[in-house]
Design an enzyme around this catalytic site. Structure first.
Site, PDB file in Angstrom:
ATOM      1  N   ASP A   1      17.495 -20.389 -10.332  1.00 17.08           N
ATOM      2  CA  ASP A   1      16.459 -21.161  -9.632  1.00 17.08           C
ATOM      3  C   ASP A   1      16.369 -20.817  -8.144  1.00 17.08           C
ATOM      4  O   ASP A   1      16.025 -21.664  -7.333  1.00 17.08           O
ATOM      5  CB  ASP A   1      16.704 -22.679  -9.788  1.00 17.08           C
ATOM      6  CG  ASP A   1      16.930 -23.054 -11.232  1.00 17.08           C
ATOM      7  OD1 ASP A   1      16.134 -22.631 -12.071  1.00 17.08           O
ATOM      8  OD2 ASP A   1      17.918 -23.761 -11.517  1.00 17.08           O
TER       9      ASP A   1
ATOM     10  N   LYS B   1      13.248 -16.470  -8.027  1.00 14.95           N
ATOM     11  CA  LYS B   1      12.914 -15.137  -8.569  1.00 14.95           C
ATOM     12  C   LYS B   1      11.448 -15.073  -8.953  1.00 14.95           C
ATOM     13  O   LYS B   1      10.798 -14.066  -8.787  1.00 14.95           O
ATOM     14  CB  LYS B   1      13.695 -14.872  -9.867  1.00 14.95           C
ATOM     15  CG  LYS B   1      15.085 -14.438  -9.717  1.00 14.95           C
ATOM     16  CD  LYS B   1      15.663 -14.067 -11.059  1.00 14.95           C
ATOM     17  CE  LYS B   1      15.607 -15.167 -12.086  1.00 14.95           C
ATOM     18  NZ  LYS B   1      16.437 -16.325 -11.827  1.00 14.95           N
TER      19      LYS B   1
ATOM     20  N   GLY C   1      12.414 -20.401 -16.718  1.00 18.75           N
ATOM     21  CA  GLY C   1      11.049 -20.918 -16.650  1.00 18.75           C
ATOM     22  C   GLY C   1      10.533 -20.893 -15.245  1.00 18.75           C
ATOM     23  O   GLY C   1      11.282 -21.167 -14.322  1.00 18.75           O
ATOM     24  N   HIS C   2       9.297 -20.491 -15.118  1.00 18.63           N
ATOM     25  CA  HIS C   2       8.703 -20.703 -13.806  1.00 18.63           C
ATOM     26  C   HIS C   2       7.198 -20.885 -13.873  1.00 18.63           C
ATOM     27  O   HIS C   2       6.542 -20.463 -14.812  1.00 18.63           O
ATOM     28  CB  HIS C   2       9.187 -19.660 -12.801  1.00 18.63           C
ATOM     29  CG  HIS C   2       8.433 -18.396 -12.781  1.00 18.63           C
ATOM     30  ND1 HIS C   2       8.788 -17.322 -13.515  1.00 18.63           N
ATOM     31  CD2 HIS C   2       7.330 -18.061 -12.081  1.00 18.63           C
ATOM     32  CE1 HIS C   2       7.938 -16.358 -13.276  1.00 18.63           C
ATOM     33  NE2 HIS C   2       7.047 -16.772 -12.420  1.00 18.63           N
TER      34      HIS C   2
ATOM     35  N   GLN D   1      17.834 -16.289 -15.182  1.00 17.32           N
ATOM     36  CA  GLN D   1      19.113 -16.802 -14.665  1.00 17.32           C
ATOM     37  C   GLN D   1      19.676 -15.951 -13.502  1.00 17.32           C
ATOM     38  O   GLN D   1      18.906 -15.291 -12.832  1.00 17.32           O
ATOM     39  CB  GLN D   1      20.161 -16.964 -15.778  1.00 17.32           C
ATOM     40  CG  GLN D   1      19.775 -17.978 -16.829  1.00 17.32           C
ATOM     41  CD  GLN D   1      18.859 -17.405 -17.886  1.00 17.32           C
ATOM     42  OE1 GLN D   1      19.061 -16.295 -18.364  1.00 17.32           O
ATOM     43  NE2 GLN D   1      17.848 -18.133 -18.265  1.00 17.32           N
TER      44      GLN D   1
HETATM   45  P1  IMP Z   1      21.632 -21.963 -21.821  1.00 12.33           P
HETATM   46  O1  IMP Z   1      21.269 -20.685 -21.136  1.00 12.33           O
HETATM   47  O2  IMP Z   1      20.438 -22.794 -22.205  1.00 12.33           O
HETATM   48  O3  IMP Z   1      22.596 -21.767 -22.963  1.00 12.33           O
HETATM   49  O4  IMP Z   1      22.420 -22.881 -20.758  1.00 12.33           O
HETATM   50  C1  IMP Z   1      23.686 -22.496 -20.229  1.00 12.33           C
HETATM   51  C2  IMP Z   1      23.797 -22.845 -18.751  1.00 12.33           C
HETATM   52  O5  IMP Z   1      22.925 -22.009 -17.994  1.00 12.33           O
HETATM   53  C3  IMP Z   1      23.400 -24.291 -18.415  1.00 12.33           C
HETATM   54  O6  IMP Z   1      24.222 -24.747 -17.352  1.00 12.33           O
HETATM   55  C4  IMP Z   1      21.976 -24.150 -17.951  1.00 12.33           C
HETATM   56  O7  IMP Z   1      21.592 -25.202 -17.084  1.00 12.33           O
HETATM   57  C5  IMP Z   1      22.038 -22.817 -17.214  1.00 12.33           C
HETATM   58  N1  IMP Z   1      20.730 -22.162 -17.177  1.00 12.33           N
HETATM   59  C6  IMP Z   1      20.110 -21.520 -18.190  1.00 12.33           C
HETATM   60  N2  IMP Z   1      18.933 -21.024 -17.780  1.00 12.33           N
HETATM   61  C7  IMP Z   1      18.816 -21.327 -16.480  1.00 12.33           C
HETATM   62  C8  IMP Z   1      17.817 -21.045 -15.483  1.00 12.33           C
HETATM   63  O8  IMP Z   1      16.796 -20.372 -15.725  1.00 12.33           O
HETATM   64  N3  IMP Z   1      18.067 -21.553 -14.241  1.00 12.33           N
HETATM   65  C9  IMP Z   1      19.198 -22.228 -13.950  1.00 12.33           C
HETATM   66  N4  IMP Z   1      20.155 -22.514 -14.826  1.00 12.33           N
HETATM   67  C10 IMP Z   1      19.968 -22.065 -16.092  1.00 12.33           C
END
Ligand code: IMP
Length: 468
Positions: free
Chosen positions: A27, A30, A54-55, A264
């Site tokens: 977040d 990007k 997501g954005h 991420q």
């Molecule tokens: P997952 O990717 O949904 O399995 O989540 C695993 C961890 O990564 C969690 O702490 C989420 O909040 C974090 N996470 C996943 N995608 C994002 C993102 O796009 N931005 C920030 N944190 C993320």
């Protein structure tokens, strides 16, 4: 001095192959970087993750919420690629494709890797059940089935995007759905309930057991209904599926400008991040390489977005987290609420130790610093310059597993704030001296140059250092 557009064009086109990723816990902005870049590059490759990212994009055609669609989608000249290391939820992708085709004058140029793992309906249910079953130890996933899809890939038991084109897809889907039903019951502890919760009634025991089990049996999935959606997705996405390594290689050989768009960020990397509070993919340069099929020697630079303060969503260590009024201030002023899950983000001071570790492990060569304007009104700003662990001080990541970050105490340097509105600044030389000092401190501590700064949500609220 060149105009902003020329500065942007020369920055994004000055290297043939760039990857853009997050340097912290995600977040960092990007989305804004890739939106900007998409106006100038030829190919955008989404490199990792899935609909967990997501954005929101605002352009002349309105507001779009992208989770899987690469950011070059609105530019008809850009080839958008969903690379091999992305987990693809075809239903989500079709929603985004429908939206884009309805509102844009021309359909996005999109190609999806046949090698990319598919997110299947049971992955989403498993993600939810596993998080629930972990109770207090849950990771705080986005519940998009991302980790579950990657884990089936590693087990060599998953579906790939290319399987959508297989004539036996429906048969395999129904077979696996049946096995998955049992697996989901296990994760959910359902098998225990059916064994211990028997109450005696008139009638034979076997009938009685059957009745109780049937009464308690939950429907985790409706396989027939889900299958129809996947078959429709196969029809729709079929023409877009291909060997993206070949397509990217052709573009590379033609001298096209290629940009990787990560989901991420470095400190959420499956292997290098704060395990187990991580995502299941590789947002850094390694993810770019496996997603594009390009070699390490062919990457010219890796741009890391870094927020001027820290945020994190979900669980896991965050040494500079502020659970006080300052933390609330940053959250409100920075509108720090998740784009995918709407969860409030945790906030804290800039952590140079964690960011430097993210920069090094993701192969980042330069930074795009975002949201420094959120600090505009502060009389002072703290920056974490080291960690203290058991009375010992460290200026870079101590020699322990990054999960050990739970136990570190941040060492802060307090800097004077600039207390001026910087959101209108477009030339680096116009920043107040205190702001320049803050950026200089980040560069020195993190040990890579800052080449771009974002000072507001609008597209043009951006400062290129090559403009000076
Ligand atoms: P997952 O990717 O949904 O399995 O989540 C695993 C961890 O990564 C969690 O702490 C989420 O909040 C974090 N996470 C996943 N995608 C994002 C993102 O796009 N931005 C920030 N944190 C993320």
């Amino acid at each position: 001095m060149a105009g902003l557009k020329e500065a942007a064009s020369s920055y994004w086109r000055e290297k043939q192959v760039s990857h853009l990723t997050g340097a912290q816990w995600g977040d960092e902005g990007k989305g804004k970087g890739v939106d900007e870049a998409a106006q100038f590059v030829d190919v955008v490759v989404r490199t990792n993750g899935g609909a967990n990212a997501g954005h929101t994009i605002e352009n002349e055609y309105g507001e779009f919420k992208n989770h899987l669609m690469p950011c070059g989608f609105a530019n008809p000249d850009v080839l958008n690629v969903i690379g091999a290391h992305v987990v693809v939820d075809p239903i989500q992708l079709i929603t985004e494709l429908d939206d884009a085709q309805e509102r844009l004058p021309s359909s996005p140029q999109l190609v999806i890797s046949s090698q990319a793992p598919l997110v299947m309906p049971w992955h989403i249910t498993r993600d939810e059940l596993r998080e629930k079953s972990k109770g207090d130890a849950s990771i705080g996933t986005t519940k998009r089935g991302v980790g579950e899809s990657y884990s089936d890939l590693a087990l060599r038991d998953g579906f790939l995007v290319g399987d959508l084109l297989d004539s036996e897809f429906a048969e395999k889907f129904m077979r696996v759905a049946d096995a998955q039903d049992k697996y989901m019951r296990l994760i959910d502890g359902e098998h225990l309930v059916s064994e211990v919760d028997l109450t005696w009634k008139e009638g034979s025991i076997s009938t009685l057991q059957g009745e109780i089990y049937t009464a308690k049996k939950k429907n985790y999935l409706n396989p027939e209904e889900e299958l129809q959606k996947y078959l429709a997705a196969a029809d729709r996405l079929g023409p877009l599926i291909g060997n993206t390594h070949v397509r990217v290689r052709e573009a590379f050989d033609d001298g096209k400008i290629i940009l990787g768009e990560a989901g991420q960020a470095a400190l959420l990397d499956l292997t290098n991040g704060t395990y187990p509070y991580v995502t299941s993919s590789h947002p850094g340069v390694s993810g770019f390489l496996i997603s594009t099929g390009l070699g390490a020697h062919e990457v010219d630079r890796v741009i890391g977005t870094a927020k001027a303060y820290m945020t994190r969503v979900g669980e896991g260590p965050m040494p500079t987290e502020l659970q006080d009024e300052m933390g609330d201030y940053l959250r409100e002023k920075g509108r720090e609420y998740g784009a995918t899950t709407k969860r409030p983000r945790r906030t804290g001071w800039f952590d140079a130790v964690a960011t430097k570790y993210g920069v090094q492990t993701a192969g980042i060569t330069e930074l795009m610093v975002t949201k420094s304007d959120i600090l505009d009104d502060l009389p002072y700003i703290k920056i974490c310059v080291g960690y203290e662990v058991n009375g010992q001080q460290f200026s870079s990541m101590p020699d322990f597993s990054v999960s050990g970050m739970e136990n570190v105490k941040p060492i802060y340097k307090t800097m004077k704030g600039w207390q001026k509105d910087t959101s209108g600044i477009r030339n680096f030389s116009d920043f107040p001296p205190e702001a320049k000092e803050y950026f200089g401190q980040i560069e020195e501590l993190v040990d890579v140059p800052i080449s771009v700064l974002s000072v507001g949500p609008q597209r043009d609220a951006i400062v290129y250092r090559n403009d000076q």
